[in-house]
Design an enzyme around this catalytic site. Structure first.
Site, PDB file in Angstrom:
ATOM      1  CG  PHE A 125       6.320   6.729  -0.396  1.00  0.00           C
ATOM      2  CD1 PHE A 125       7.444   7.504  -0.243  1.00  0.00           C
ATOM      3  CD2 PHE A 125       5.612   6.258   0.696  1.00  0.00           C
ATOM      4  CE1 PHE A 125       7.870   7.776   1.234  1.00  0.00           C
ATOM      5  CE2 PHE A 125       5.946   6.405   1.876  1.00  0.00           C
ATOM      6  CZ  PHE A 125       7.338   7.413   2.156  1.00  0.00           C
ATOM      7  CB  VAL A 169      -0.972  -0.281   1.221  1.00  0.00           C
ATOM      8  CG1 VAL A 169      -1.790   1.265   1.309  1.00  0.00           C
ATOM      9  CG2 VAL A 169      -2.015  -1.019   1.054  1.00  0.00           C
ATOM     10  CB  CYS A 170       3.787   2.168   2.396  1.00  0.00           C
ATOM     11  SG  CYS A 170       2.831   2.402   3.810  1.00  0.00           S
ATOM     12  CB  THR A 171       5.091   0.595  -3.077  1.00  0.00           C
ATOM     13  OG1 THR A 171       5.768  -0.253  -2.148  1.00  0.00           O
ATOM     14  CG2 THR A 171       5.505   0.655  -4.342  1.00  0.00           C
TER      15      THR A 171
END
Length: 217
Positions: A49, A44-46
């Site tokens: 960002f 999710v964080c990829t």
């Protein structure tokens, strides 16, 4: 006590993917957004960002610096940036802070004081580090949002909120629900009708305590 709206945000020195920074000096006279995540190389964080990287022109238009933070180290950040750029098809033109000791996460009340980083941490060990902080040029917190690990952040809403904050600060107004740039704004109740007429021109009285006006171009 946690960090509250209009509190001065903590100042600190930290290593980042672009070198060492002192946070207040790095902000300078700009607006700033600090967004956090629990661990590098997470799905999710990829995507998040990547979304921030794709909005580079929007941050620049608004005189706003963005910076990420993770509990991983700088070398891990640099490797992870390659994946972010590959999936987003955009350059990561902003720094990512290393917070292996959790000092910044604790200072921003994203983790409890007794939290520690185990030898082989998983995202669950720092899952509360999923926040967005919008900070004004005065180094005070203007807005914060916290998300769970399984819901990706909506950075279009972050841009919209930033527009609202900047408009409110610049024009001494408030913004209604779902407001976007160009739409009517709300005149503060502390401003009399006479003062409103002089300051904003024509306005509509929807309710005795709800007056709207269109900002002059």
């Amino acid at each position: 006590m946690g960090l509250r709206i209009n509190d001065t945000v903590p100042n600190f020195t930290a290593d980042t993917s672009e070198g060492e920074i002192t946070f207040h000096d790095w902000i300078g006279d700009s607006w700033a957004i600090l967004f956090s995540h629990p661990k590098d190389f997470t799905p999710v964080c990829t995507t998040e960002f990547g979304a921030v990287a794709q909005l580079a022109d929007e941050w620049k238009k608004r005189g706003t610096k963005v910076i990420g933070i993770s509990v991983d180290g700088v070398e891990e950040h640099k490797d992870w940036i390659k994946d972010i750029e590959k999936t987003a098809n955009a350059d990561v033109g902003f720094p990512i802070m290393a917070d292996e000791g959790l000092e910044v996460s604790k200072a921003f009340d994203m983790l409890p004081a007794e939290a520690y980083r185990p030898d082989n941490p998983t995202p669950a060990d720092s899952q509360t580090v999923r926040a967005v902080f919008i900070i004004g040029p005065d180094k005070k917190l203007k807005l914060s949002m916290t998300y769970p690990m399984n819901v990706g952040r909506n950075f279009a809403e972050v841009v919209r909120a930033l527009d609202g904050l900047q408009t409110a600060a610049r024009e001494s107004v408030a913004t209604p629900a779902n407001w976007e740039v160009g739409q009517d704004v709300i005149i503060p109740t502390s401003v009399s009708d006479e003062e409103a007429k002089a300051k904003y021109g024509e306005f509509e009285t929807v309710l005795p305590y709800l007056r709207t006006t269109k900002l002059k171009a």
